[in-house]
Enzyme design. Structure first.
Site, short mmCIF file in Angstrom:
data_model
loop_
_atom_site.label_atom_id
_atom_site.label_comp_id
_atom_site.label_asym_id
_atom_site.label_seq_id
_atom_site.Cartn_x
_atom_site.Cartn_y
_atom_site.Cartn_z
N LYS A 1 0.88 -1.18 0.00
CA LYS A 1 0.00 0.00 0.00
C LYS A 1 0.91 1.22 0.00
O LYS A 1 1.42 1.65 1.05
CB LYS A 1 -0.91 0.05 1.23
CG LYS A 1 -1.97 1.14 1.08
CD LYS A 1 -2.44 1.74 2.37
CE LYS A 1 -1.64 2.89 2.85
NZ LYS A 1 -1.57 4.08 1.96
N GLU B 1 9.97 2.28 10.41
CA GLU B 1 10.96 3.33 10.18
C GLU B 1 10.20 4.64 10.25
O GLU B 1 9.31 4.88 9.43
CB GLU B 1 11.60 3.18 8.80
CG GLU B 1 12.63 2.07 8.74
CD GLU B 1 13.46 2.18 7.48
OE1 GLU B 1 14.67 2.00 7.57
OE2 GLU B 1 12.89 2.43 6.41
N CYS C 1 13.44 11.79 6.02
CA CYS C 1 13.34 11.39 7.43
C CYS C 1 14.64 11.61 8.18
O CYS C 1 14.64 11.94 9.36
CB CYS C 1 12.93 9.93 7.51
SG CYS C 1 13.99 8.88 6.51
N GLU D 1 9.59 17.54 14.07
CA GLU D 1 10.00 17.32 12.68
C GLU D 1 9.20 18.28 11.80
O GLU D 1 7.97 18.24 11.78
CB GLU D 1 9.67 15.87 12.29
CG GLU D 1 10.15 15.50 10.91
CD GLU D 1 9.80 14.06 10.54
OE1 GLU D 1 8.65 13.63 10.80
OE2 GLU D 1 10.65 13.37 9.97
P1 NAD Z 1 2.25 9.10 7.10
O1 NAD Z 1 2.54 8.37 8.37
O2 NAD Z 1 1.15 10.07 7.08
O3 NAD Z 1 1.93 8.07 5.94
C1 NAD Z 1 2.82 7.01 5.64
C2 NAD Z 1 2.02 5.84 5.16
O4 NAD Z 1 1.24 5.35 6.24
C3 NAD Z 1 1.03 6.18 4.05
O5 NAD Z 1 0.99 5.13 3.13
C4 NAD Z 1 -0.29 6.31 4.81
O6 NAD Z 1 -1.42 6.07 4.01
C5 NAD Z 1 -0.11 5.23 5.85
N1 NAD Z 1 -0.93 5.39 7.06
C6 NAD Z 1 -1.38 6.55 7.61
N2 NAD Z 1 -2.12 6.27 8.69
C7 NAD Z 1 -2.13 4.91 8.83
C8 NAD Z 1 -2.76 4.00 9.74
N3 NAD Z 1 -3.52 4.42 10.75
N4 NAD Z 1 -2.55 2.67 9.56
C9 NAD Z 1 -1.77 2.22 8.56
N5 NAD Z 1 -1.19 3.03 7.65
C10 NAD Z 1 -1.36 4.36 7.79
O7 NAD Z 1 3.64 9.76 6.64
P2 NAD Z 1 3.94 10.58 5.32
O8 NAD Z 1 3.44 11.97 5.53
O9 NAD Z 1 3.51 9.83 4.11
O10 NAD Z 1 5.54 10.55 5.33
C11 NAD Z 1 6.31 11.41 6.07
C12 NAD Z 1 6.78 10.75 7.37
O11 NAD Z 1 7.47 9.55 7.07
C13 NAD Z 1 7.77 11.61 8.11
O12 NAD Z 1 7.55 11.53 9.48
C14 NAD Z 1 9.10 10.98 7.74
O13 NAD Z 1 10.15 11.25 8.65
C15 NAD Z 1 8.74 9.54 7.70
N6 NAD Z 1 9.72 8.78 6.92
C16 NAD Z 1 10.55 7.91 7.54
C17 NAD Z 1 11.51 7.23 6.82
C18 NAD Z 1 12.48 6.27 7.47
O14 NAD Z 1 13.12 5.49 6.75
N7 NAD Z 1 12.62 6.29 8.77
C19 NAD Z 1 11.59 7.41 5.43
C20 NAD Z 1 10.72 8.29 4.83
C21 NAD Z 1 9.76 8.96 5.59
#
Ligand code: NAD
Length: 442
Positions: A171, A246, A280, A380
């Site tokens: 997803k 992550e 991130c 962040e």
């Molecule tokens: P997000 O958490 O809003 O979404 C990430 C994914 O999770 C999306 O596919 C979203 O649809 C899904 N999601 C959201 N709520 C969910 C739930 N309740 N259950 C299951 N899935 C759910 O994050 P974003 O805005 O897409 O990405 C930015 C964030 O990701 C930042 O905090 C960034 O630091 C982090 N990030 C971390 C890494 C890493 O490797 N540590 C890499 C890239 C991004």
């Protein structure tokens, strides 16, 4: 893109059960570029059933067969690299030069790494005491990825599944479905058996939660925000899945006066701004030794003034827009918070760059004289905003660096390798880079 209306399940592009859709916007123009189908729990059920059926055959494949398929995947990926780069340019605003060299390229870089790792993997190992250790595929995996490094995250999750003989349902972020669907086409072209890889688009609380809760999924791999990571962990607990997360970061970058100051500060600022600050592990808290603080501010200011913000369609090393209005508004509110808390604005600030009216472009911004308790130092921001904090000595630097709810990455810039290693072991971060930056190592 016709497949945006469909999901890839059991080796077929099929019409979703859910009628829901979501518009996809180009962040540079704010224009709608497509409409993606948004799934529901029934769509997840059919994808999981396909993955479960495929597991019995795929888990029995030999390492040689899986290496052969990965090499086919590499050839198919190479043929579609430009499509992946253009997709990320249009769906999340990655400037095209960077979309090609850094974003799309990860699909090949990670593939090479995993091919090497699989070649070396001992799937059957006889231990010294005669016991036999078997490394077996875990089963059906649910993979959830964010929008900021779309293909990087997909590659990091999907390729190990394919390499080890598991099966999966991806997803991707609902905001960046185009690159993900091209990746599904690539896997299809590589010739994987039906059901080994499945893709269901949708939002987190619906499709993400349905995956996390599904009794026929053995493992969830999630990358994204802390909030959503917590939700995945909770949802997965009932069915006792293995969960890997992550999450976000507010990574400290410790600059000591004995480093090559000009090069290290300049590279640090560029690294923070790379991908418009939407990484991130961006080194977004620059901790600078008092002895070189004024010099570091001068270098940081010169560097940020040289960073251009521009159209993702143009080649060049400029940065692009933030990926959507919500992100733009959040960055603006954090800049407001920095101003209200009394941080010194060294560069940038509120609003769009001069002359820009359309697109979610923000000004590359630096706050100096920041205290670590300020919101801009603790939260962040996920935009082109760097905060600079002075420190007195090593102990002070380590204390400030570790005073954060995050622990993803850290950076140390020093000419003294012994000091670097001593500090690295005391930083509570998953990775510590010493005198290098991931993208802009001079
Ligand atoms: P997000 O958490 O809003 O979404 C990430 C994914 O999770 C999306 O596919 C979203 O649809 C899904 N999601 C959201 N709520 C969910 C739930 N309740 N259950 C299951 N899935 C759910 O994050 P974003 O805005 O897409 O990405 C930015 C964030 O990701 C930042 O905090 C960034 O630091 C982090 N990030 C971390 C890494 C890493 O490797 N540590 C890499 C890239 C991004």
């Amino acid at each position: 893109m016709p497949n945006l209306a469909k999901f890839f399940i059991g080796g077929q592009w099929i019409k979703p059960i859910s009628p829901a859709t979501l518009p996809i916007l180009n962040p540079a123009t704010e224009a709608q570029i497509g409409t993606v189908a948004m799934g529901n729990s029934e769509d997840v059920d059919s994808a999981v059933a396909a993955a479960k059926t495929a597991f019995s055959g795929f888990s029995a494949t030999s390492k040689k067969e899986r290496l052969h398929l990965l090499n086919r995947l590499k050839a198919a990926t190479e043929r579609r690299l430009e499509d992946l780069a253009q997709a990320m340019r249009i769906e999340m605003g990655a400037p095209i030069t960077m979309a090609r060299a850094a974003q799309a390229d990860t699909a090949i870089g990670h593939l090479k790494g995993f091919i090497d790792a699989l070649q070396e993997l001992e799937e059957r190992q006889v231990l010294a005491n005669g016991d036999v250790l078997l490394r077996e595929p875990i089963g059906v995996c649910g993979l959830i990825t964010p929008w900021n490094w779309p293909i990087n995250q997909i590659a990091l999750k999907v390729i190990p599944v394919l390499a080890t003989g598991s099966t999966c349902i991806l997803k991707p972020s609902e905001h960046t479905p185009i690159s993900a669907m091209i990746y599904a086409e690539i896997i299809d072209e590589a010739g994987y058996p039906p059901g080994v890889f499945n893709l269901v688009n949708g939002d987190g609380p619906t499709v993400g939660a349905a995956l996390s809760r599904h009794p026929d999924i053995q493992m969830m791999s999630f990358t994204g925000s802390t909030k959503a990571g917590i939700a995945v962990t909770r949802d997965a607990a009932e069915t006792v899945k293995r969960v890997t997360l992550e999450l976000g970061g507010k990574s400290p970058n410790l600059v000591f006066a004995d480093c090559e100051l000009e090069a290290r500060v300049s590279a640090s600022v560029r690294e923070c701004m790379f991908n418009t600050g939407q990484s991130c592990d961006a080194p977004s808290r620059l901790l600078v030794e008092r002895a070189c603080y004024d010099d570091a501010l001068r270098i940081a200011k010169l560097t940020i003034d040289s960073i251009k913000v521009g159209d993702p369609e143009q080649t060049g090393d400029h940065i692009g827009p933030l990926f959507d209005k919500i992100q733009y508004d959040r960055v603006q509110s954090m800049i407001e918070a920095g101003l209200a808390e009394g941080a010194t604005l060294l560069a940038g600030g509120l609003g769009k760059p001069d002359g820009v009216t359309t697109g979610w472009f923000a000004k590359p911004t630096i706050f100096a004289d920041v205290s670590n308790h300020m919101r801009v130092a603790q939260e962040e921001i996920f935009g082109p905003v760097l905060v600079i904090i002075p420190f007195e000595d090593e102990a002070d630097a380590i204390a400030i660096a570790n005073d954060t709810p995050y622990g993803l990455a850290a950076y140390v810039q020093t000419g003294d390798l012994e000091r670097a290693i001593r500090i690295a072991t005391r930083l509570r971060a998953g990775s510590v880079r010493i005198n290098v930056s991931a993208v802009y190592s001079p």
